[in-house]
Write a protein that holds these residues in place. Structure first.
Motif, short mmCIF file in Angstrom:
data_model
loop_
_atom_site.label_atom_id
_atom_site.label_comp_id
_atom_site.label_asym_id
_atom_site.label_seq_id
_atom_site.Cartn_x
_atom_site.Cartn_y
_atom_site.Cartn_z
N ARG A 68 -2.51 36.79 -36.07
CA ARG A 68 -2.73 36.61 -37.50
C ARG A 68 -3.93 35.71 -37.78
O ARG A 68 -4.62 35.88 -38.79
CB ARG A 68 -1.45 36.05 -38.13
CG ARG A 68 -0.30 37.05 -38.05
CD ARG A 68 0.96 36.56 -38.71
NE ARG A 68 2.05 37.53 -38.54
CZ ARG A 68 3.26 37.41 -39.07
NH1 ARG A 68 3.55 36.34 -39.82
NH2 ARG A 68 4.19 38.32 -38.86
N GLU A 76 -0.38 30.53 -40.15
CA GLU A 76 0.81 30.72 -40.96
C GLU A 76 1.95 29.94 -40.33
O GLU A 76 2.48 30.33 -39.28
CB GLU A 76 1.15 32.20 -41.09
CG GLU A 76 0.04 33.01 -41.75
CD GLU A 76 0.37 34.48 -41.88
OE1 GLU A 76 1.56 34.84 -41.70
OE2 GLU A 76 -0.55 35.28 -42.15
N THR A 79 5.73 31.02 -38.36
CA THR A 79 5.63 32.43 -37.98
C THR A 79 6.80 32.80 -37.07
O THR A 79 6.97 32.19 -36.01
CB THR A 79 4.31 32.71 -37.25
OG1 THR A 79 3.23 32.37 -38.10
CG2 THR A 79 4.21 34.18 -36.86
#
Length: 329
Positions: A68, A76, A79
């Motif tokens: 990502r 993020e 995750t």
């Protein structure tokens, strides 16, 4: 050159000489390959570059966060572990490519001219796989000798004497499933690594490269939280893919209308959220791209399916899924 008689040559055994992607044509019959070549001759060739990048490694190595970060450029938090497989695509510029474009020509005009120059961009299809043994069978569906494997290990979470065993085990699986596919090794959680962790990685890599010549000897320290080393990893993957001697299939000429249809299908999936097309809708979209012959359309869809851009559902329905990740989910 006999391609139709009793002593016919199987063209799928000569894909490198024909400049065709073995991932897409390894099982193709002569009629399909000849049809593709005729399409390219008739339409003109558009330079393209595309490669599958498969992230493998033990559970908790940080593969999903890394994928990502590469695709979205951000970290993020929280995750979750990958449940099976996640598919992503990202386009990257190719340094030095696309320079010297003739004045007054836009991208489409220049791409419409048959040439063998490097395209301006390369597409990475990133396959993020779950590390748990439960998903080993699913992972095996995505191993590909024409792909680049990014083998991730978190040396801060694995005992020093286990790092070597983990890398050797995954490298052996890669060799069994994907032959001599190119492998790049990354050590995740760079912010937590100490000189001792680096020494452990160095020792493990020495043994790994001794047993597996397809492994890049220079491992990379990466961190998805702050992006450390990610740009260097992306550059390594891109440069590996563009090595014409090692991976000649990555850059190739596609029939011009194939490229135009792919753009329209991608736009439908991204901008309009279209999940799938029935045969009539697919034919209408193909006609907008300039493809009216059903055989040409079938060859184009077969190529996209082999790449994982779309998923052509088996059977008589003729539906084509434009969002394969949602199908996986």
């Amino acid at each position: 050159f006999d391609v139709g008689g009793a002593n016919r040559i199987a063209l799928k055994n000569h894909l490198a000489a024909l400049g065709l992607d073995p991932a897409a044509f390894h099982d193709a019959d002569n009629a399909t390959i000849l049809g593709f070549l005729r399409d390219r001759n008739a339409q003109g060739g558009t330079p393209t570059a595309r490669v599958r990048v498969m992230l493998v490694g033990h559970g908790g190595a940080g593969k999903t966060a890394l994928a990502r970060r590469i695709v979205r450029g951000t970290f993020e938090a929280g995750t979750p572990a990958t449940d099976g497989v996640e598919l992503h695509e990202v386009e990257l510029p190719i340094p030095g490519a696309g320079e010297g474009r003739a004045e007054g020509k836009d991208r489409e005009e220049e791409e419409g001219e048959a040439n063998t120059a490097l395209p301006a961009r390369i597409t990475l299809q990133i396959v993020d796989t779950a590390g748990e043994p439960l998903f080993s069978g699913l992972r095996s569906l995505f191993y590909d000798a024409t792909a680049i494997l990014v083998l991730a290990v978190n040396p801060t979470a694995v005992a020093p004497d286990k790092v070597e065993l983990l890398l050797l085990s995954f490298a052996a699986t890669i060799h069994a499933q994907a032959g001599n596919a190119r492998v790049v090794v990354v050590a995740t959680h760079a912010r937590d690594q100490t000189p001792e962790h680096a020494a452990t990685m160095d020792a493990a890599m020495t043994l790994l490269v001794h047993h597996h010549a397809n492994v890049d000897p220079a491992w990379l320290a990466v961190d998805s939280l702050d992006g450390h080393g990610v740009e260097a990893l992306v550059a390594r993957v891109r440069d590996t893919a563009l090595d014409a001697d090692a991976m000649p299939h990555v850059t190739q000429l596609l029939p011009r209308l194939y490229v135009e249809l792919q753009r329209k299908l991608t736009a439908l999936a991204a901008a309009e959220g279209t999940f799938s097309l029935d045969p009539d809708a697919l034919a209408a979209t193909a006609a907008e791209a300039g493809i009216h012959d059903p055989d040409v359309l079938a060859r184009a869809v077969s190529l996209y399916h082999a790449w994982g851009v779309v998923h052509a559902l088996p059977g008589a329905s003729g539906h084509v899924v434009l969002q394969p990740q949602r199908l996986v989910e």
